[in-house]
Design an enzyme around this catalytic site. Sequence first.
Site, PDB file in Angstrom:
ATOM      1  N   GLU A 213       0.879  -1.175   0.000  1.00 33.70           N
ATOM      2  CA  GLU A 213       0.000   0.000   0.000  1.00 33.70           C
ATOM      3  C   GLU A 213       0.911   1.219   0.000  1.00 33.70           C
ATOM      4  O   GLU A 213       1.475   1.582   1.027  1.00 33.70           O
ATOM      5  CB  GLU A 213      -0.918  -0.012   1.223  1.00 33.70           C
ATOM      6  CG  GLU A 213      -1.879  -1.179   1.278  1.00 33.70           C
ATOM      7  CD  GLU A 213      -2.963  -1.111   0.211  1.00 33.70           C
ATOM      8  OE1 GLU A 213      -3.104  -0.047  -0.424  1.00 33.70           O
ATOM      9  OE2 GLU A 213      -3.646  -2.113   0.010  1.00 33.70           O
ATOM     10  N   CYS A 247      -2.059   9.140   2.497  1.00 31.58           N
ATOM     11  CA  CYS A 247      -1.572   8.635   1.212  1.00 31.58           C
ATOM     12  C   CYS A 247      -2.537   8.919   0.076  1.00 31.58           C
ATOM     13  O   CYS A 247      -2.131   8.946  -1.089  1.00 31.58           O
ATOM     14  CB  CYS A 247      -1.293   7.141   1.300  1.00 31.58           C
ATOM     15  SG  CYS A 247      -2.709   6.149   1.804  1.00 31.58           S
TER      16      CYS A 247
END
Length: 463
Positions: A213, A247
């Site tokens: 991720e 993110c």
Amino acid sequence: MRQDLELSAFTRQRAAQAVRRQDFGLAARRAALARLGAAVRAREAQIIAALQADFGKPAAETVLTEILPVLQEISHANRHLARWMRPRRVRPALAAFGTSAQLRPEPKGVCLIIAPWNYPLNLALSPLVSCLAAGNSAIVKPSELTPATSALIADLVAEVFAPDLVTVIEGDKTVAERLLALPFDHIFFTGSPEVGRLVMAAGAKVLASVTLELGGKSPCLIGPGADLERAARWVVFGKFTNAGQTCVAPDHVFVHSAVAAPFKAALRAAIARAYPAGLASPDLADVISPRHAQRLSGLLGEALAQGARIVAGGGMRGRRIAPTVIEALTPDCGLDREEIFGPILPLIAYDDLGAVIARINARPKPLALYVFERDRALVERVIAETSSGAVGVNLTLLHSAHPNLPFGGVNGSGIGATHGEAGFRDFSHDKAVLRNRLSPAPLLFAPYGTRMRRLLGWMQRLV
């Protein structure tokens, strides 16, 4: 020696693997998840205090972005786990006529979860939920940049789980390097693309599967037909929550020239509404460390020295940076090249949508892409002509909280997916099982002769 700690934890979990395959069924997994959820609820005040100590995170933001996502993952997994674990029938095929086929999910085994600092509780425990739901054990490595939260996670896990099921190992990057040298069955990493490459290389050495991720520069596009006030509120929420250290935060905003001026005014109003006290706002988090704050200050200073202009904000005190909007960037400045990961938002005016799409496609594929527009044809064009981990239409961040949507990137922004069933599948191996009922396959066994040639001719006509 310290490295004995990592090896002994791994060896303990590996030794318990055979027993766990027999005893860690649906009821045991549900019980483990329920214990984790109860512990998180019981320690809410401690979690809030730890995140406040680590980077001044507001209590409401901690509940919204750290505690609730973990509890939702647990609730969703417990509700659907029986179905996820059930073997899935596979439709018959000519080559396997007379057989029955199924896919049976099985645990991958001993897993390593390396968590980042930006959402230190959520991004350590949410993958753990998927890992346990799939029947695995885990060693969790929290970030050393959030020591209070890391210590709390270690204490919580030790209270809830036996070490042969879940163990937390704290430490710096040398600890992570020693862990990555061990032959884990699966590695789950959340962090930067640069470190993700190292994790993938480590996994390759032991042939471990990986979930990465990562991040990148997630673009946001404001079309000429966007609802500007609504867009500004969503952009401010997406960009300045957690001080921009997300993110999937909008990294930069392409705004159509026809609406650039009113959108800037809407952004200023939305920032003033969300953070009326500016730098003193109790709802604004700090940047994680002085080093990260200095990096952001340097990027902003470089852009201003090259002619960029501040639209809103710009103030800084210690590790706290005011929500800042900037325009007129030069293409070669750091804010344009690097993932910003902080509360600085560049605006880029455009006239030609095709040029914007080409610019997005010229860069690594982002983890998220956002588009604000009422014209469905324009939205569909952006979705169809770009590639990203996810697309948010007239919203930001919210897709990352949807338990029925896989959360993950593509190429440089990630490999694999998490959340809900997608997380369960990523931590599972789909074992293929084929049972012979009345297969005519022996008719095709050697010796080959005239009959065989006739049968092959008949099969070729059918396929």
